[in-house]
Design a protein around this motif. Structure first.
Motif, PDB file in Angstrom:
ATOM      1  N   ALA A 162     -50.519 -13.018 -64.547  1.00 18.82           N
ATOM      2  CA  ALA A 162     -49.055 -12.929 -64.518  1.00 18.82           C
ATOM      3  C   ALA A 162     -48.553 -11.726 -65.293  1.00 18.82           C
ATOM      4  N   ASN A 163     -49.255 -11.342 -66.342  1.00 14.01           N
ATOM      5  CA  ASN A 163     -48.799 -10.254 -67.186  1.00 14.01           C
ATOM      6  C   ASN A 163     -49.290  -8.887 -66.732  1.00 14.01           C
ATOM      7  N   ARG A 164     -50.000  -8.884 -65.579  1.00 18.35           N
ATOM      8  CA  ARG A 164     -50.373  -7.605 -64.970  1.00 18.35           C
ATOM      9  C   ARG A 164     -49.940  -7.558 -63.505  1.00 18.35           C
ATOM     10  N   GLY A 165     -48.909  -8.343 -63.167  1.00 20.82           N
ATOM     11  CA  GLY A 165     -48.282  -8.196 -61.862  1.00 20.82           C
ATOM     12  C   GLY A 165     -48.714  -9.179 -60.798  1.00 20.82           C
ATOM     13  N   GLY A 166     -49.551 -10.165 -61.140  1.00 20.35           N
ATOM     14  CA  GLY A 166     -50.099 -11.025 -60.096  1.00 20.35           C
ATOM     15  C   GLY A 166     -49.627 -12.465 -60.112  1.00 20.35           C
ATOM     16  N   CYS A 167     -48.507 -12.766 -60.763  1.00 16.28           N
ATOM     17  CA  CYS A 167     -48.084 -14.158 -60.939  1.00 16.28           C
ATOM     18  C   CYS A 167     -48.009 -14.922 -59.621  1.00 16.28           C
ATOM     19  N   ALA A 168     -48.665 -16.086 -59.578  1.00 19.79           N
ATOM     20  CA  ALA A 168     -48.654 -16.949 -58.385  1.00 19.79           C
ATOM     21  C   ALA A 168     -47.536 -17.986 -58.458  1.00 19.79           C
ATOM     22  N   GLN A 169     -46.709 -17.910 -59.514  1.00 23.64           N
ATOM     23  CA  GLN A 169     -45.603 -18.845 -59.733  1.00 23.64           C
ATOM     24  C   GLN A 169     -46.083 -20.302 -59.699  1.00 23.64           C
ATOM     25  N   SER A 170     -47.152 -20.558 -60.444  1.00 25.89           N
ATOM     26  CA  SER A 170     -47.724 -21.905 -60.505  1.00 25.89           C
ATOM     27  C   SER A 170     -46.731 -22.928 -61.034  1.00 25.89           C
ATOM     28  N   CYS A 171     -45.777 -22.496 -61.848  1.00 25.13           N
ATOM     29  CA  CYS A 171     -44.790 -23.431 -62.396  1.00 25.13           C
ATOM     30  C   CYS A 171     -43.895 -24.000 -61.296  1.00 25.13           C
ATOM     31  N   ARG A 172     -43.786 -23.311 -60.180  1.00 24.65           N
ATOM     32  CA  ARG A 172     -42.915 -23.773 -59.097  1.00 24.65           C
ATOM     33  C   ARG A 172     -43.651 -24.670 -58.097  1.00 24.65           C
ATOM     34  N   TRP A 173     -44.935 -24.843 -58.273  1.00 27.56           N
ATOM     35  CA  TRP A 173     -45.664 -25.786 -57.422  1.00 27.56           C
ATOM     36  C   TRP A 173     -45.239 -27.211 -57.778  1.00 27.56           C
ATOM     37  N   LYS A 174     -45.558 -28.145 -56.902  1.00 25.14           N
ATOM     38  CA  LYS A 174     -45.247 -29.554 -57.165  1.00 25.14           C
ATOM     39  C   LYS A 174     -46.519 -30.287 -57.609  1.00 25.14           C
ATOM     40  N   TYR A 175     -46.356 -31.143 -58.618  1.00 26.63           N
ATOM     41  CA  TYR A 175     -47.494 -31.808 -59.255  1.00 26.63           C
ATOM     42  C   TYR A 175     -47.294 -33.322 -59.282  1.00 26.63           C
ATOM     43  N   ASP A 176     -48.417 -34.046 -59.194  1.00 26.37           N
ATOM     44  CA  ASP A 176     -48.426 -35.469 -59.502  1.00 26.37           C
ATOM     45  C   ASP A 176     -48.689 -35.646 -60.998  1.00 26.37           C
ATOM     46  N   LEU A 177     -48.292 -36.791 -61.540  1.00 28.10           N
ATOM     47  CA  LEU A 177     -48.513 -37.084 -62.957  1.00 28.10           C
ATOM     48  C   LEU A 177     -49.609 -38.132 -63.100  1.00 28.10           C
ATOM     49  N   PHE A 178     -50.545 -37.898 -64.047  1.00 28.78           N
ATOM     50  CA  PHE A 178     -51.648 -38.824 -64.292  1.00 28.78           C
ATOM     51  C   PHE A 178     -51.639 -39.262 -65.753  1.00 28.78           C
ATOM     52  N   GLU A 179     -52.249 -40.398 -66.006  1.00 25.82           N
ATOM     53  CA  GLU A 179     -52.199 -41.038 -67.318  1.00 25.82           C
ATOM     54  C   GLU A 179     -52.854 -40.197 -68.412  1.00 25.82           C
ATOM     55  N   ASN A 180     -54.125 -39.824 -68.210  1.00 24.32           N
ATOM     56  CA  ASN A 180     -54.881 -39.199 -69.303  1.00 24.32           C
ATOM     57  C   ASN A 180     -55.618 -37.937 -68.881  1.00 24.32           C
ATOM     58  N   GLY A 181     -55.127 -37.241 -67.904  1.00 26.67           N
ATOM     59  CA  GLY A 181     -55.749 -35.975 -67.552  1.00 26.67           C
ATOM     60  C   GLY A 181     -56.747 -36.075 -66.417  1.00 26.67           C
ATOM     61  N   VAL A 182     -57.588 -35.054 -66.291  1.00 28.56           N
ATOM     62  CA  VAL A 182     -58.422 -34.890 -65.093  1.00 28.56           C
ATOM     63  C   VAL A 182     -59.495 -35.966 -64.948  1.00 28.56           C
ATOM     64  N   ASN A 183     -59.943 -36.576 -66.027  1.00 26.13           N
ATOM     65  CA  ASN A 183     -61.014 -37.566 -65.936  1.00 26.13           C
ATOM     66  C   ASN A 183     -60.503 -38.983 -65.734  1.00 26.13           C
ATOM     67  N   ASP A 184     -59.210 -39.125 -65.596  1.00 30.65           N
ATOM     68  CA  ASP A 184     -58.611 -40.441 -65.409  1.00 30.65           C
ATOM     69  C   ASP A 184     -57.778 -40.396 -64.149  1.00 30.65           C
ATOM     70  N   ASP A 185     -58.121 -41.237 -63.180  1.00 29.71           N
ATOM     71  CA  ASP A 185     -57.417 -41.172 -61.899  1.00 29.71           C
ATOM     72  C   ASP A 185     -56.241 -42.143 -61.835  1.00 29.71           C
ATOM     73  N   THR A 186     -55.771 -42.622 -63.010  1.00 34.71           N
ATOM     74  CA  THR A 186     -54.613 -43.508 -63.033  1.00 34.71           C
ATOM     75  C   THR A 186     -53.346 -42.694 -62.848  1.00 34.71           C
TER      76      THR A 186
END
Length: 408
Positions: free
Chosen positions: A191-215
């Motif tokens: 992002a700081n060298r011109g390549g920002c993919a605007q990841s903040c504007r993507w849509k996300y699901d919310l999970f309980e405890n991160g990647v190792n928890d599928d709740t």
């Protein structure tokens, strides 16, 4: 209120040569562009040196200026050729460069010592001591961080004799003036060298405890979560920035369309000129607000200028349905005897459509298309083909580079 206010520069984005010309035609005092190196918009059209020379010649004909953004945070491999690049910018007639990295400031001073340097918003200038530091380094203008308030701007101007450039409209970065590594982490695009993919504007699901928890916390009926801000707009509050002493009012959007650039520049040009005609009796016109919404792509906020932003300034939940307008055609010619306009098609339109024509100096009118002809003068129902030349009967005189749009 100050009695001797200086009329600020209106600074517009220009992602390519066409956008540069439209920005200036619709009222910009200056434009900022990107070249093929050292800029933060690698996916914009960006300019060759020949295009820069053409852009500078066009701008100077209208008394406008051209600045080049070279505002990356450089790594070692980015420094090769920097001095020569700045020399080429100077030789092309560029009026100033916008820089964040001290190494590139040094490269500019060595390669093109007479080329003016402005400090980018990427440097996160948010206090008067930092502004004073750059002033003492011989920098005539600083672009403030987007996180400053109107009162902080006022204090900076009171304590430091330096030009202030501040954003008045456009997209807001969710991180501190662009200091973000989401894009690097998720797409390997810096992002700081011109390549920002605007990841903040993507849509996300919310999970309980991160990647190792599928709740999953959210369910299918919930609106997916983003980390994105609403867009900035100071259309209702521009006198506050003028009276605080801002020297250059900056619009974001080198990736935006010519319809967006023309519309937004047209509105702010009108506001600035109206204010300076009679500051004591200035009144906001609802038509200016309505016009801005014709170009808006997201909800609008005043961001940090008055209060700390809250969740209400985030893009969260179902988005409001904003009115969407298509840039339908560009006026190339007008025949006052026949009242026919020659229009280059930019989006599908036809007989029976209600359209709006607009141009510089806040020129507007609406009409329904009743007569439409192709380039040979044959009557047609719709202009279906991209960039086709058409003839349209118009209710009022129009001028070269006026635009025609229609609501979706």
């Amino acid at each position: 209120m100050q009695k001797t206010l200086k009329k600020p520069e209106l600074l517009a984005p220009a992602g390519n040569l066409e956008k540069l010309k439209f920005a200036i035609h619709y009222g910009a005092d200056a434009v900022y562009i990107g070249g093929k190196q050292f800029g933060l918009r690698s996916n914009a059209g960006n300019f060759t040196f020949d295009e820069m020379r053409e852009g500078v010649a066009f701008a100077e004909k209208y008394g406008s200026k051209v600045y080049v953004a070279t505002n990356i945070i450089a790594h070692n491999e980015n420094l090769d050729g920097a001095q020569e690049y700045y020399k080429n910018l100077y030789d092309a007639g560029i009026h100033a460069v916008i820089v964040a990295d001290p190494a590139l400031i040094q490269a500019c001073r060595e390669g093109a010592p007479d080329l003016e340097v402005h400090i980018s918003t990427q440097a996160s200038i948010a206090n008067w001591k930092t502004a004073e530091f750059w002033k003492n380094e011989g920098i005539p203008r600083v672009v403030l961080a987007r996180e400053v308030s109107v009162e902080e701007i006022r204090e900076i101007k009171e304590k430091v004799d330096v030009e202030i450039e501040a954003f008045i409209h456009g997209a807001m970065c969710i991180s501190y003036s662009g200091r973000c590594v989401l894009s690097n982490h998720m797409t390997a695009r810096d992002a700081n060298r011109g390549g920002c993919a605007q990841s903040c504007r993507w849509k996300y699901d919310l999970f309980e405890n991160g990647v190792n928890d599928d709740t999953e916390v959210s369910d299918e009926s919930d609106e997916m979560y983003t980390m994105s801000s609403q867009d900035l707009s100071m259309v209702e509050h521009l006198p506050d920035l003028i009276e605080a002493g801002v020297d250059s009012l900056k619009i974001e959007g080198r990736m935006k369309s010519i319809h967006y650039v023309a519309t937004v520049v047209n509105v702010y040009r009108k506001i600035i000129d109206t204010y300076f005609e009679d500051p004591e009796n200035y009144q906001l016109d609802q038509a200016w607000i309505d016009e801005i919404w014709k170009a808006a792509q997201r909800n609008l906020t005043t961001a940090f200028y008055y209060n700390e932003p809250t969740h209400k300034d985030q893009l969260y939940g179902k988005p409001e349905r904003l009115p969407k307008y298509d840039f339908a055609g560009l006026v190339l010619e007008y025949d006052k005897e026949t009242q026919m306009a020659t229009i280059q098609q930019r989006n599908n339109f036809g007989v029976g459509d209600e359209v709006e024509f607009f141009g510089p100096n806040f020129f507007h009118f609406k009409q329904t298309i009743t007569e439409l002809y192709d380039e040979k003068g044959e009557p047609i129902d719709r202009a279906k083909h991209a960039m086709m030349i058409t003839k349209v009967k118009v209710d009022q005189p129009v001028e070269y580079l006026n635009m025609m749009r229609k609501q979706k």
